[in-house]
Design an enzyme around this catalytic site. Structure first.
Site, short mmCIF file in Angstrom:
data_model
loop_
_atom_site.label_atom_id
_atom_site.label_comp_id
_atom_site.label_asym_id
_atom_site.label_seq_id
_atom_site.Cartn_x
_atom_site.Cartn_y
_atom_site.Cartn_z
N LYS A 181 0.85 -1.21 0.00
CA LYS A 181 0.00 0.00 0.00
C LYS A 181 0.88 1.25 0.00
CE LYS A 181 -1.77 1.59 4.06
NZ LYS A 181 -1.56 3.01 4.39
N ASN A 182 1.81 1.32 0.95
CA ASN A 182 2.54 2.57 1.13
C ASN A 182 3.51 2.85 0.00
OD1 ASN A 182 1.03 2.98 3.37
ND2 ASN A 182 2.61 2.37 4.83
N CYS A 226 -4.79 8.35 9.27
CA CYS A 226 -5.38 7.72 10.46
C CYS A 226 -5.43 8.75 11.59
CB CYS A 226 -4.56 6.52 10.86
SG CYS A 226 -4.64 5.24 9.61
C1 EPZ Z 1 4.07 6.63 6.93
O1 EPZ Z 1 3.35 7.68 7.53
C2 EPZ Z 1 3.07 5.50 6.70
N1 EPZ Z 1 2.01 6.00 5.82
C3 EPZ Z 1 2.49 5.07 8.05
O2 EPZ Z 1 1.65 3.96 7.79
C4 EPZ Z 1 3.61 4.63 8.97
O3 EPZ Z 1 3.08 4.34 10.24
C5 EPZ Z 1 4.63 5.78 9.12
O4 EPZ Z 1 5.11 6.15 7.81
C6 EPZ Z 1 5.82 5.39 9.98
O5 EPZ Z 1 6.50 4.34 9.39
C7 EPZ Z 1 2.22 5.98 4.49
O6 EPZ Z 1 3.28 5.60 4.01
C8 EPZ Z 1 1.08 6.48 3.64
P1 EPZ Z 1 6.30 9.60 9.32
P2 EPZ Z 1 4.04 9.14 7.65
O7 EPZ Z 1 6.45 10.90 8.60
O8 EPZ Z 1 4.96 9.35 6.50
C9 EPZ Z 1 6.38 12.75 12.96
C10 EPZ Z 1 -0.32 2.71 7.87
O9 EPZ Z 1 -0.91 2.16 8.78
N2 EPZ Z 1 6.32 13.81 11.95
O10 EPZ Z 1 7.34 8.55 9.12
O11 EPZ Z 1 2.97 10.13 7.88
C11 EPZ Z 1 5.12 11.91 13.00
O12 EPZ Z 1 4.14 12.53 13.81
C12 EPZ Z 1 0.24 4.10 8.05
O13 EPZ Z 1 -0.11 2.20 6.75
C13 EPZ Z 1 6.37 15.14 12.36
O14 EPZ Z 1 6.44 15.44 13.55
O15 EPZ Z 1 4.88 8.97 8.98
C14 EPZ Z 1 5.63 10.62 13.58
O16 EPZ Z 1 5.72 10.75 14.99
C15 EPZ Z 1 -0.09 4.62 9.43
N3 EPZ Z 1 6.34 16.12 11.41
C16 EPZ Z 1 7.04 10.50 13.01
O17 EPZ Z 1 7.40 11.82 12.61
C17 EPZ Z 1 6.26 15.82 10.07
O18 EPZ Z 1 6.27 16.77 9.24
C18 EPZ Z 1 7.15 9.56 11.80
O19 EPZ Z 1 6.12 9.91 10.88
C19 EPZ Z 1 6.22 14.46 9.67
C20 EPZ Z 1 6.27 13.48 10.63
#
Ligand code: EPZ
Length: 416
Positions: free
Chosen positions: A20-21, A114
Site C-alpha cells: 500500500k505505502n 489515520c
Molecule cells: C508513513 O506515515 C506511513 N504512511 C504510516 O503507515 C507509517 O506508520 C509511518 O510512515 C511510519 O512508518 C504511508 O506511508 C502512507 P512519518 P508518515 O512521517 O509518513 C512525525 C499505515 O498504517 N512527523 O514517518 O505520515 C510523525 O508525527 C500508516 O499504513 C512530524 O512530527 O509517517 C511521527 O511521529 C499509518 N512532522 C514520526 O514523525 C512531520 O512533518 C514519523 O512519521 C512528519 C512526521
C-alpha cells in the site's frame, strides 16, 4: 459491519498483496513522468482508489485492472487540491512535492490519514522552505516556488513522508539538493529506485544522506513491479502465530520483516521459511517480552496493535513502548471489551495475559487498530460484531474473502 464467529484455526494458503505505502508514493511519483507508467502488483484497496480519483481530477489517464495500473500524465492539468478525496488519505501530502516539482505551486489543505495523532507536516514544509519555497498558511496551504535553491536540509526526526515528499520535490529540478537523516523504509527505497528508473539522479552520500539531482524532462515509458506489502505480511504472520495451523503465507517479505521473525524466534513461535513463503502455527505458552517501536529496520509502529493482540496470549505480561505515534492506542478500550487485559501508561502498552475471552460489539477507528480488533475477535471463541470495516479495506485487498478461504468465520452484515 462484520459478524465474526471466532475460535477457528486458520489453515491453507494465503498470498500477500502489493505494498500500500509504496504504491501510493509511486502513483504520485508517476505524475512527474510524461511517458507512460505501468505498475504491477498494485493492491486494489480503498486508499489506492481514492488517490486515483484525485489523479483523474487532474486529467491523468488511469487504467487499473487485475492489480496492473497504467498511468499517462502527459496531459496533467494544474488544479487546486481543495477536494474531499485529498482529506481522506495521508499520502495526498506527496502531491505537494509533486506539484512544486511540476508547476512550482500548490494549493492544498493539511492532508488526512489515520486519526491516532495529528499527523503534522512541519518537516515537509520546512524542507520546502529550505530550498526556496514561500508558504502561506491559513486554513489551506498555498506554496510557491519561484526559484528553487540548491542546499542542505536535515530532517529533524526520521520521517517516511518527509523523505518521499522531498524526493518528489527535487525530481524535476536540475539543482543539487542534499537531504540528511532520511528514512530507510522499504517503500522509500522503492521510490528511489522508481525515480532513478525514470531518470532522476539520486546518490546515497551516507547511509541516511541523499544527494538529488533532478531531471527537467522525464519522458521514458517505464514499468515497475511493486514489492509485496510488508505490513500485510506481518499482519498475516501474527494471525498465524495466534490461531494458525500450518498456515502458509505466500510472498512473505522475509528481509523486510527480519525484526518480527527475530521476535518469533525468541518466543519459539513454530514457523518455517521456504522460498518466499512463511508457514506458521499458533504459539502456545510463551513468556512475555519487552519491545519498542522504531524506524526501519527495527520494529514497525504499524504492527504494534497486531503484536499487542498476539502477545496477550503469552503466559506473562509484555510491554511495547510506542516511540513513533505515542497515542496509537485507541484500539485498546475496544479490545478490552473482549476480556483482553491491556493497559496504557503514556506511550507504554502493557499487555497482560488474557483468558476466558468474550464476544462483544466493537468499533474501529483506524486501519491497523481495526485489524487488531478483527484479530482479537477471531481468537476469541465467541461471536463479535465489528463496525468500521472500511478502515480495514483501506489497506488490505479483498481481505474478508481471503480470510474466509483459510477458515475465518466472517460475515459482512452491512456496508459500514
Ligand atoms: C508513513 O506515515 C506511513 N504512511 C504510516 O503507515 C507509517 O506508520 C509511518 O510512515 C511510519 O512508518 C504511508 O506511508 C502512507 P512519518 P508518515 O512521517 O509518513 C512525525 C499505515 O498504517 N512527523 O514517518 O505520515 C510523525 O508525527 C500508516 O499504513 C512530524 O512530527 O509517517 C511521527 O511521529 C499509518 N512532522 C514520526 O514523525 C512531520 O512533518 C514519523 O512519521 C512528519 C512526521
Amino acid at each position: 459491519m462484520l459478524k465474526i464467529k471466532g475460535g477457528n484455526l486458520l489453515k491453507g494458503v494465503i498470498e500477500v498483496k502489493g505494498s500500500k505505502n509504496a504504491s501510493l508514493a509511486l502513483i504520485v511519483a508517476s505524475l512527474l513522468n510524461k511517458g507512460e507508467v505501468k505498475l504491477y502488483n498494485v493492491p486494489d484497496i480503498l486508499d489506492v482508489r481514492r488517490l486515483l480519483n484525485i489523479l483523474k481530477h487532474l486529467n491523468v489517464n488511469v487504467n487499473f485492472k487485475d492489480n496492473i495500473l497504467i498511468l499517462d500524465s502527459s496531459k496533467i492539468e494544474y488544479k487546486s487540491l481543495l477536494i474531499d478525496e485529498v482529506k481522506k488519505i495521508r499520502a495526498s501530502s506527496y502531491l505537494m512535492g509533486a506539484f512544486l516539482s511540476l508547476f512550482n505551486k500548490v494549493e492544498i489543505f493539511n492532508p488526512g490519514g489515520c486519526n491516532f495523532s495529528n499527523r503534522p507536516i512541519d518537516f515537509h514544509l520546512n524542507g520546502f522552505k529550505e530550498f526556496g519555497a514561500i508558504i502561506q498558511e491559513n486554513e489551506n496551504l498555498i506554496i510557491n516556488l519561484d526559484n528553487i535553491k540548491s542546499g542542505y536540509y536535515k530532517i529533524p526526526k526520521i520521517s517516511v513522508g518527509t523523505t518521499i515528499n522531498l524526493l518528489l520535490f527535487g525530481a524535476l529540478k536540475d539543482n543539487l539538493l542534499i537531504i540528511d537523516n532520511v528514512a530507510l523504509e522499504p517503500e522509500v527505497e522503492e521510490v528511489i529506485d522508481f525515480l532513478s528508473l525514470m531518470g532522476v539522479e539520486i546518490i546515497k552520500i551516507k547511509e541516511r544522506t541523499l544527494l538529488i539531482k533532478g531531471n527537467k524532462s522525464l519522458n521514458k515509458n517505464v514499468e515497475y513491479h511493486v514489492k509485496n506489502d510488508r505490513i500485510e505480511a506481518a499482519s498475516l504472520a501474527l494471525l498465524g502465530a495466534s490461531i494458525g495451523d500450518n498456515l502458509e503465507i505466500k510472498g512473505f517479505n522475509i528481509y523486510d520483516n527480519l525484526y518480527l521473525l527475530n521476535i518469533f524466534l525468541k518466543l519459539n513461535v513454530p514457523f518455517k521459511l521456504g522460498g518466499n513463503s512463511l508457514t506458521i502455527s499458533k504459539c502456545v505458552d510463551f513468556d512475555g517480552i519487552e519491545l519498542e517501536t522504531n524506524p526501519y529496520p527495527l520494529l514497525p509502529t504499524d504492527i504494534q496493535p497486531l503484536l499487542s493482540v498476539f502477545l496477550s496470549l503469552g503466559k506473562s505480561s509484555s510491554i511495547i513502548k510506542e516511540n513513533i505515534y505515542p497515542k496509537r492506542n485507541n484500539y485498546i478500550k475496544e479490545l478490552n471489551k473482549l476480556n483482553y487485559n491491556l493497559n496504557v501508561n503514556n506511550n507504554l502498552i502493557i499487555i497482560n495475559n488474557s483468558n476466558n475471552l468474550k464476544g462483544s460489539h466493537l468499533v474501529g477507528e483506524d486501519l491497523r487498530g481495526t485489524f487488531a480488533l478483527l484479530m482479537g475477535s477471531l481468537i476469541s471463541d465467541n461471536t463479535s460484531y465489528l463496525k468500521g470495516k472500511e478502515y480495514i479495506e483501506r489497506g488490505y485487498e479483498d481481505i474478508f474473502n481471503r480470510l474466509r478461504k483459510i477458515g475465518a468465520n466472517i460475515e459482512e452484515i452491512s456496508s459500514y
